[in-house]
Scaffold this motif. Structure first.
Motif, PDB file in Angstrom:
ATOM      1  N   THR A 220       0.835  -1.210   0.000  1.00 17.65           N
ATOM      2  CA  THR A 220       0.000   0.000   0.000  1.00 17.65           C
ATOM      3  C   THR A 220       0.864   1.253   0.000  1.00 17.65           C
TER       4      THR A 220
ATOM      5  N   HIS B 227       1.471   4.315  -3.089  1.00 17.59           N
ATOM      6  CA  HIS B 227       1.222   5.733  -2.856  1.00 17.59           C
ATOM      7  C   HIS B 227       2.357   6.593  -3.428  1.00 17.59           C
TER       8      HIS B 227
ATOM      9  N   THR C 229      -9.565  15.005  -3.525  1.00 19.86           N
ATOM     10  CA  THR C 229      -9.550  13.664  -2.930  1.00 19.86           C
ATOM     11  C   THR C 229     -10.976  13.175  -2.674  1.00 19.86           C
TER      12      THR C 229
ATOM     13  N   SER D 215     -12.675   9.985  -4.447  1.00 21.31           N
ATOM     14  CA  SER D 215     -13.158   8.871  -3.622  1.00 21.31           C
ATOM     15  C   SER D 215     -14.598   8.504  -3.968  1.00 21.31           C
TER      16      SER D 215
ATOM     17  N   THR E 192       0.593   6.956   7.333  1.00 25.69           N
ATOM     18  CA  THR E 192      -0.546   7.358   6.500  1.00 25.69           C
ATOM     19  C   THR E 192      -0.458   6.738   5.106  1.00 25.69           C
TER      20      THR E 192
ATOM     21  N   GLN F 147      -1.754   3.145   4.723  1.00 24.84           N
ATOM     22  CA  GLN F 147      -3.191   2.933   4.836  1.00 24.84           C
ATOM     23  C   GLN F 147      -3.872   3.258   3.515  1.00 24.84           C
TER      24      GLN F 147
ATOM     25  N   LEU G 239      -6.889   4.641   1.114  1.00 25.16           N
ATOM     26  CA  LEU G 239      -7.811   5.778   1.166  1.00 25.16           C
ATOM     27  C   LEU G 239      -7.369   6.813   2.203  1.00 25.16           C
ATOM     28  N   SER G 240      -6.069   7.127   2.179  1.00 27.40           N
ATOM     29  CA  SER G 240      -5.525   8.053   3.178  1.00 27.40           C
ATOM     30  C   SER G 240      -4.765   9.198   2.526  1.00 27.40           C
ATOM     31  N   ASP G 241      -5.140   9.565   1.305  1.00 24.59           N
ATOM     32  CA  ASP G 241      -4.329  10.529   0.563  1.00 24.59           C
ATOM     33  C   ASP G 241      -4.278  11.908   1.229  1.00 24.59           C
TER      34      ASP G 241
ATOM     35  N   PRO H 185      -4.763  12.787   4.556  1.00 19.29           N
ATOM     36  CA  PRO H 185      -3.886  12.761   5.731  1.00 19.29           C
ATOM     37  C   PRO H 185      -2.411  12.622   5.356  1.00 19.29           C
ATOM     38  N   ALA H 186      -2.116  11.811   4.330  1.00 16.31           N
ATOM     39  CA  ALA H 186      -0.729  11.668   3.887  1.00 16.31           C
ATOM     40  C   ALA H 186      -0.201  12.988   3.330  1.00 16.31           C
TER      41      ALA H 186
END
Length: 355
Positions: free
Chosen positions: A29, A33, A167, A171, A235, A238, A240-242, A244-245
């Motif tokens: 994952t 990213h 984002t 999503s 981040t 994980q 679906l964490s774009d 926060p990343a």
């Protein structure tokens, strides 16, 4: 900041070498990213431009011609070489450039991001968006560096909201592409421009905070720096964490700006500094090596190696070859031409002929 550019370029290269990978755990994952490293480039670029040219803007000595000449000297020689090489490869494979003349013209002047023209060298879409950011630099800098605190806050909030909106829309599948690996994996117009300009703006605002000393003492602490680095990794590990990343990447640039502490020691180490010096070459050249990775992987499998071992042997071998080529071009092509173009600025004007 040189070392982090090298790490980001390597991250993008490994990401493209593993596009067929399916996320099955934290490591895969995180690797998928890799497109977020491009957003790190955008934020970093805004910070560096503010650092180098901010004082000239405030003093009224900024010259757009000189600025653009320096930027062209930095990016255009290797960009043009990579673009022409991809054009030659396309002609060799199919006898056709694979793009209309308008797209070829837009690529040659690095402005394909202004329309939905494809880049001859696929990763070069981000170079084109940065050229647009360079053209708009004085305007963006006015809002970020020479404005009131309220205007700067509104500008930063607008940039972050633009990223959050993209984002969210991705999503919900309102935007995006079937081959995208995540919400911010947006590589077509106009979202490429939004990604670039938002990151470029945030980077300049980060420099304003750094220059004013806000949070500098806190961010220079080793414990905080380690926590920020772990936050980036966590981040990205994980799904679906774009967003926060993305926020974690902003914090990462803020800690690197302190130029001290554990982050400086890590990214100023010789391996990262070497990668940083040739990072532009790695970024522009690596995409054409994807086919090489596939051939090396197949050869390793035929020798009886496991799928995982074959994958990493192929990827690391191709990485080493791309890095070596980038180093050769950096020493023998990129740096000499950069110096030659920059000398144009110092050349005195030709005096008028006497009548």
């Amino acid at each position: 900041m040189t070392g982090i550019r090298g790490a980001a370029a390597l991250f993008v290269m490994l990401y493209h070498f593993h596009l067929k990978m399916i996320a099955t755990g934290p490591l895969s994952t995180m690797l998928l990213h890799g497109y977020l490293a491009v957003d790190l480039f955008f934020i970093l670029s805004g910070f560096v431009m503010a650092h180098v040219y901010g004082q000239a803007l405030e003093a009224g000595t900024f010259r757009q011609r000189s600025f653009l000449l320096h930027r062209l000297a930095r990016v255009y020689p290797l960009y043009l070489l990579a673009t022409l090489a991809c054009l030659v490869l396309a002609l060799g494979r199919s006898g056709s450039p694979g793009a209309p003349l308008s797209a070829l013209a837009a690529n040659l002047v690095m402005l394909q991001a202004l329309g939905n023209w494809p880049s001859m060298d696929p990763p070069a879409w981000s170079v084109s968006t940065e050229m647009v950011a360079y053209l708009l630099f004085p305007v963006i800098a006015m809002a970020c560096l020479r404005s009131s605190r309220r205007t700067a806050l509104i500008t930063g909030a607008a940039a972050l909201l633009a990223v959050l909106a993209m984002t969210f829309a991705a999503s919900r599948h309102y935007i995006g592409a079937p081959v995208a690996k995540g919400e911010l994996d947006l590589f077509f117009s106009p979202y490429t421009l939004v990604r670039c300009l938002a990151g470029f703006t945030i980077g300049q605002l980060l420099h304003r905070l750094y220059r004013n000393g806000v949070l500098n003492q806190v961010l220079s602490g080793n414990l905080i720096q380690c926590a920020v680095l772990l936050m980036v990794l966590a981040t990205m590990a994980q799904a679906l964490s774009d967003f926060p990343a993305y926020l974690a990447l902003i914090a990462l640039i803020a800690t690197l700006a302190q130029d001290r502490g554990v982050m400086k020691r890590l990214f100023a180490s010789p391996p990262f500094m070497l990668l940083g010096k040739v990072s532009f070459g790695i970024y522009l050249l690596h995409f054409q090596a994807i086919g090489l990775v596939e051939r090396l992987r197949t050869a390793a499998l035929h020798r009886g190696l496991s799928a995982d071992a074959s994958d990493w042997i192929a990827s690391l071998t191709a990485c080493a070859m791309v890095i070596a080529l980038a180093w050769v071009l950096h020493r023998g092509f990129e740096s000499p031409l950069r110096r030659m173009i920059r000398r144009l600025e110092a050349r005195p004007a030709t005096p008028a002929l006497a009548r």
